[in-house]
Design a protein around this motif. Sequence first.
Motif, mmCIF file in Angstrom:
data_model
loop_
_atom_site.group_PDB
_atom_site.id
_atom_site.type_symbol
_atom_site.label_atom_id
_atom_site.label_comp_id
_atom_site.label_asym_id
_atom_site.label_seq_id
_atom_site.Cartn_x
_atom_site.Cartn_y
_atom_site.Cartn_z
ATOM 1 N N GLU A 133 -41.487 -19.644 12.492
ATOM 2 C CA GLU A 133 -41.332 -18.946 13.769
ATOM 3 C C GLU A 133 -40.059 -19.360 14.499
ATOM 4 O O GLU A 133 -39.337 -18.515 15.011
ATOM 5 C CB GLU A 133 -42.535 -19.246 14.681
ATOM 6 N N LYS A 137 -45.888 -22.991 9.587
ATOM 7 C CA LYS A 137 -45.965 -21.813 10.458
ATOM 8 C C LYS A 137 -44.943 -21.933 11.602
ATOM 9 O O LYS A 137 -44.234 -20.983 11.919
ATOM 10 C CB LYS A 137 -47.387 -21.716 11.019
ATOM 11 N N VAL A 138 -44.862 -23.117 12.179
ATOM 12 C CA VAL A 138 -43.896 -23.337 13.265
ATOM 13 C C VAL A 138 -42.475 -23.139 12.747
ATOM 14 O O VAL A 138 -41.648 -22.474 13.380
ATOM 15 C CB VAL A 138 -44.047 -24.753 13.867
ATOM 16 N N PHE A 161 -49.627 -25.971 9.539
ATOM 17 C CA PHE A 161 -49.220 -25.707 10.919
ATOM 18 C C PHE A 161 -47.702 -25.829 11.084
ATOM 19 O O PHE A 161 -47.057 -24.953 11.657
ATOM 20 C CB PHE A 161 -49.941 -26.682 11.863
ATOM 21 N N THR A 208 -54.351 -23.000 6.633
ATOM 22 C CA THR A 208 -55.101 -22.661 7.849
ATOM 23 C C THR A 208 -55.650 -23.872 8.587
ATOM 24 O O THR A 208 -55.866 -23.813 9.789
ATOM 25 C CB THR A 208 -56.280 -21.730 7.524
ATOM 26 N N ARG A 209 -55.913 -24.968 7.891
ATOM 27 C CA ARG A 209 -56.593 -26.100 8.531
ATOM 28 C C ARG A 209 -55.734 -27.353 8.631
ATOM 29 O O ARG A 209 -56.016 -28.223 9.445
ATOM 30 C CB ARG A 209 -57.872 -26.467 7.754
ATOM 31 N N HIS A 210 -54.744 -27.455 7.779
ATOM 32 C CA HIS A 210 -54.041 -28.733 7.661
ATOM 33 C C HIS A 210 -52.763 -28.741 8.500
ATOM 34 O O HIS A 210 -52.179 -27.698 8.769
ATOM 35 C CB HIS A 210 -53.707 -28.989 6.190
ATOM 36 N N MET A 211 -52.352 -29.914 8.918
ATOM 37 C CA MET A 211 -51.121 -30.061 9.708
ATOM 38 C C MET A 211 -49.904 -29.486 8.979
ATOM 39 O O MET A 211 -49.032 -28.896 9.601
ATOM 40 C CB MET A 211 -50.844 -31.536 9.984
ATOM 41 N N SER A 230 -41.674 -30.103 18.057
ATOM 42 C CA SER A 230 -42.996 -30.585 17.649
ATOM 43 C C SER A 230 -42.889 -31.871 16.839
ATOM 44 O O SER A 230 -43.887 -32.447 16.466
ATOM 45 C CB SER A 230 -43.724 -29.509 16.844
ATOM 46 N N GLY A 231 -41.659 -32.314 16.572
ATOM 47 C CA GLY A 231 -41.483 -33.625 15.963
ATOM 48 C C GLY A 231 -41.159 -33.616 14.487
ATOM 49 O O GLY A 231 -41.167 -34.655 13.846
ATOM 50 N N LYS A 232 -40.916 -32.452 13.922
ATOM 51 C CA LYS A 232 -40.544 -32.400 12.504
ATOM 52 C C LYS A 232 -39.116 -31.867 12.406
ATOM 53 O O LYS A 232 -38.705 -31.031 13.202
ATOM 54 C CB LYS A 232 -41.483 -31.473 11.732
ATOM 55 N N ALA A 237 -38.542 -24.968 18.004
ATOM 56 C CA ALA A 237 -39.888 -25.430 18.311
ATOM 57 C C ALA A 237 -40.334 -26.469 17.294
ATOM 58 O O ALA A 237 -41.055 -27.412 17.618
ATOM 59 C CB ALA A 237 -40.865 -24.257 18.338
ATOM 60 N N PHE A 274 -56.764 -23.551 2.437
ATOM 61 C CA PHE A 274 -57.158 -24.648 3.327
ATOM 62 C C PHE A 274 -55.925 -25.316 3.944
ATOM 63 O O PHE A 274 -55.855 -25.555 5.143
ATOM 64 C CB PHE A 274 -57.984 -25.659 2.524
#
Lengths: 496, 356
Positions: B229, B225-226, B222, B216-219, B237-239, B233, B213
């Motif tokens: 990659e 994943k960024v 995400f 796949t669903r939580h910030m 995206s702010g982190k 980026a 969960f």
Amino acid sequence: MTYLLEIAGITKSFLDIKANNNISLKLKEGEIHALLGENGAGKSTLVKIIYGILKPDSGKMLLNGEEYNPENPDFARKQGIGMVFQHFSLFESLSVIDNLMLGQDEHVSRLTVMDQLSYIKDEYDLYLDLNKTVATLSAGEKQKVEIMRCLLQDPKIIILDEPTSVLNPEEVKKFFHFLKKLSSEGVVILYISHKLQEIKELCDFATILRNGNVVKYCDPKILSINELAKFMIGKDINQSYKLSEVEDIDVMNINNIKYNNPELYGISLQEINFNVQKGEIFGIAGIAGNGQSELMKVLSGEINNIKQGSILFHGKEINYLSINDRRKKGMVFIPEDRSGHGAIGNFSLIDNLLLTNLWDVDFFKNGVIDYIYSAKKTKEVIDEFNVICKDENSLASSLSGGNLQKFVVGREILKGPDIIVCEQPTWGVDIGSANMIHDFLLDKARMGATIIIISQDIDELRKICHRMAIISNGKLSKIYDASSITSENIAIEMAK
Amino acid sequence: MFKLEKKANIDKSSVFMVPLSAIGCSLIFVFILFILLGKNPTLALFIIFIEPLLSVFGISELIVKSTPLIIIALGLSFGFRAGVWNIGAEGQYTIGALSGGATILAFYPMSGLWLLPVAFLVAIISGALWGMIPGILKAKFNTNEILVSLMLTYVAILFLSAMVYGPLKDPDGFNFPESRLFHDSGILPIIFHGTRAHVGFLIAIFLVVMMHFLLTRHMVGFFIKVSGESPRALLFSGKSRNQIIYLSFIICGGLAGLAGVIEVSGPIGQLVPAIPVGYGFTAIIVAFLGRLNPVGIFLAGLLLALTYIGGEAAQIKLGLPNAITGVFQGVLLFFLLAADAYTKYKISLVNIRWKI
């Protein structure tokens, strides 16, 4: 008169863009020949063709009067053509001598190479400790290694791509001395640059490219810098756009920003002063690597520790705000690089939309991402901004450059921002998409948004900006009216 | 000389094909190895990989061994996805076991349902803090987290020994380097009566679902994943990179610490110097064999647990050396990496010639 290399009618297209259009060029023995043009004018494409990396669509080349069709760089080197790239291709962890050995044929012994090198060293004053590891060398020294490797092949023609970009002024002086000596021995040097002052000082002949065409053959020593600039940048200003009305309200004020870049060879910013008003499009021109990306980061908040000077947004200081806090205040950012910065190729368009939206509570609840809402918003961007793709689940890498850029621009515009800060919004984009992107930006400005465009495309800036300034060596010039700025102004500011 | 060229498109089916072909190749490898050792290879494979699954004892042992592997690998996969290479889960596991066990001992002989949750919490926090050491060093001084986290493992193991030989030694234990046996409130309930299978396995299943969960669903997933990659980026995206480093080590260290306390309050039941048996390292294989995917990790955890049990059985029944487990695990990782390289790159033989 015989020429060493003759190029006739070379044409090369990438998709629908003609990178080289019917280019002809003649190199005669012992000449330092400048290939002059802005970024994207077609210089690199042309030399890659000469060096056998790319094949032309049409046209032919003669070397010593015989037909020359290089299969690959190896072939070109065997024919006596050497090249030093702007980006080095050296093994960092190996020593200088090992790197040089790797460039040789298998049967050449180390001793022969050492012999040749000691000759080259004495002859051209290229002193370098051969046992040093390349990683420990400065950029200027690495360039020396590349040049040595090139000289070991005993070339007749040497192609140099922006060689002085990694050298300091003192090194440049020495380097020019070296080039002149080399050419006095009959070696032809094809010198790629956009630095006009250097070309005037060094070159005997210049071929000026613009948009893939040869616009002028000339002797750069005779022409003035302004005249050269005019040929390089072009004069025709396409003022077909109707610009928005500017209201006399300052949206953003940049007051005397100073930023010391901690990176090696990074550009530091100083004396950056400008203000932008509601509905205004403000352009920042300049040749790549003069502080644009640093300025972009300072504006976006990717660098948010500016201690000297102030950045005011609607009158409030935002020096220390993070990128997402700035987004919350109504700012959006479009960086230059679509692959790995502004967007991620391996991500779906939905995930790419989320990339700049995960501060907006509409997109998540208790940290859980609302993918239904995100998909809906992604579809809106696709529909409103004419993004051609299969659907919102398509990978960003499956889109063409133009369509991905439309998506990236649309993603930011859809947020209804007060200010859009973008860098090279139409870089590497086909003309159709570029025009659409300009329209999107102009529309937004007419509706009262403020736009800052950092771009190397001067035509673009003159077309859609109200006012513009030029950044050079991390300093911003005085501010010009975009309608009245001349090529001379630009060239002089760029050379500062 | 081999030439590796990156493939433009990677087949989607490789997610299944890579681990399956690695398992297949490893089986062939040990098959040949058994022949060379003069054993009946079919029988040996049967005893190692099939027989344990045919008895209640075997299944319950599978549950016992797979629990720490799955929990640790879940944490590791989180960091690996973000590009943070924590190799020191073994140490974080040891610290979790020590601190959780010490908590249980501290409240001896008090009873109550509150004791295990408190011990678990202590273990998670101390595992995360231990993990933060390489995290902070990487964030502040750009040290290599692989080296620092690995070396801290040995510090943790020696620290455990020091405690068990010293302050935590059982006062009635005839000077053996062991703690007192945990009292009932400090022992995890058993799922199947008469076996060692404990509720820790249910915790592992719950964590698999949670991690799926989260990813796949939580910030958080995400941003991970960024981060994997593109660091640029991520910043856009702010982190920041450091936030991701800290988060990875906290989650990984916390889960490894949890696995440690589950192990001591489950099958072991006391603190001994031999708590670290390599689960933290084997979990690296589990994470990669499971393709860093929570469900994949669950399955891979079961398989690797099977090699432990099967290896013991083969030792008893066939007189094979116990090292066979390690050999299989090592070969498996080797083939996994090879299969990965094979799917990501086009490999061809070329003459050594200088070309651009």
